[in-house]
Scaffold this active site. Sequence first.
Site, PDB file in Angstrom:
ATOM      1  N   GLY A   1      -4.834  38.168  -4.112  1.00  0.00           N
ATOM      2  CA  GLY A   1      -5.177  36.868  -3.539  1.00  0.00           C
ATOM      3  C   GLY A   1      -3.987  35.954  -3.375  1.00  0.00           C
TER       4      GLY A   1
ATOM      5  N   GLU B   1      -8.928  33.278  -9.038  1.00  0.00           N
ATOM      6  CA  GLU B   1      -9.680  34.514  -8.849  1.00  0.00           C
ATOM      7  C   GLU B   1      -9.935  35.190 -10.189  1.00  0.00           C
ATOM      8  OE1 GLU B   1      -7.277  36.626  -6.093  1.00  0.00           O
ATOM      9  OE2 GLU B   1      -5.767  37.210  -7.559  1.00  0.00           O
TER      10      GLU B   1
ATOM     11  N   GLY C   1      -2.749  34.473 -12.667  1.00  0.00           N
ATOM     12  CA  GLY C   1      -3.404  35.708 -13.056  1.00  0.00           C
ATOM     13  C   GLY C   1      -3.293  35.994 -14.534  1.00  0.00           C
ATOM     14  N   ILE C   2      -3.053  37.275 -14.863  1.00  0.00           N
ATOM     15  CA  ILE C   2      -2.930  37.665 -16.259  1.00  0.00           C
ATOM     16  C   ILE C   2      -1.591  38.350 -16.470  1.00  0.00           C
ATOM     17  CG2 ILE C   2      -5.411  37.955 -16.487  1.00  0.00           C
ATOM     18  CD1 ILE C   2      -4.874  41.011 -16.567  1.00  0.00           C
ATOM     19  N   GLY C   3      -1.198  38.464 -17.740  1.00  0.00           N
ATOM     20  CA  GLY C   3       0.062  39.101 -18.070  1.00  0.00           C
ATOM     21  C   GLY C   3       0.940  38.176 -18.882  1.00  0.00           C
TER      22      GLY C   3
END
Length: 433
Positions: A330, A232, A209-211
């Site tokens: 997800g 995703e 994901g992000i971060g």
Amino acid sequence: MAKFVSAEEAVSAVRSSDHIHLSSIASVPHCLIRALSKRADRGEVTDLHFHHFHTEGPAPYGSPEYKGKFFDEGFFVGANLRPYVNAGYADYLPAHLSESQAMYRSGALRCDVAMVQISPPDKEGNVSLGTSVDCSIAALEVARVRIGVVNPNVPFAYGDTVKLDDFDYLVSDDTPLFTKDYVAPSEVDAMIGRRCAELVPDGACIQMGIGSLPNAVAGALTGHRDLGLHTEMFADGILDLIEKGIINGARKQIDRGKVVASFLLGSRRVYDFIDRNPAVLMKDIAYTNDPYIISRNDNVVSINSATEIDLTGQVCADSIGERIYSGTGGQMDFVRGAKLSCGGKAIIAMASRTAKGAPKIVPVLKPGAGVVTPRADVQWVVTEWGAVNLYGKALQERARLLISVAHPDDREALSRAAYDRFKTQVTSIIKRV
């Protein structure tokens, strides 16, 4: 063909008690929300229900100011809605993101009105949902009323598009999309990133994901070759790897040479990158998050995080005890997809302690905590202290492995808790009592 109207005229089609889908993440149609708020202020509509993924920006659809008029039931809870959800003014709808579209398409979740931002059309009359494809296509398929905000700041992304003619109302707006600054990894994140990167072989197809932690993993992958991306979402850290040619999709079994995602949140640089880029496919969440489709690529490595893990391997990721913090997302879609992939690995990566120094590997989850990844599904767990594989391990061995990657100052207490639970010593840290 729908004609352009004002936002106020477009939302006049909304009826009291309607369920409304919002395009999400960076692409929330705030001009329509403002117009709808004015209708609610005048007493023209009430009891409206809103559904969406994570959203950026003001969230009047969940605020106490609109109690009785608006009620939010999102698939994911961000910082803008977190206090409202935990105070009871809004709610959280637990769902694997792969199933969000199926809830609309099956009728399990109503969708009367779809309000989305779209790009200007191409020569064939196709428009893109840009940075927020997610379950918006499903919402548009089933909604009674379809409202599209045509915004030149929405990139035209290839993949799944819709027809401009499919909309009942069109609204023009040029408000910039929300952006998210690149988060520099901490020293702990960097350590975790390096440990995760050691588990990623050349040619792997990755998801994260992000971060700051995903950015740390991306930073540790700069020596790898021929990585693929089926995820995703992605942001700036991943874009760096694409621009360096490290992510090129050369060894993918499906969508070879393509970056595949469903939604984005990053800098404007990320949004510009996907605009009319044939190397990027922005797809329905039914495609990106389907474990079977994920598994069709070999060596899939999924990297997700957690708020807590107990000594048996239960992973909490959507809450802190009873307090809802984010969402199921997800995580399970990609855990299962990665495990089904030939040579795949599912990784849960997290710091051993919170920013306030509380342990994240715990004897038992906090009361009310949500189990997002069950212990029967967990595989690799990575902290700054090491990486352990729980797959095929019984409870006592799992406890021993997890204690080995807990913060050193937490290991004695965890060992005592493990002895109390399993009636046998699982580590050499304490003596049998």
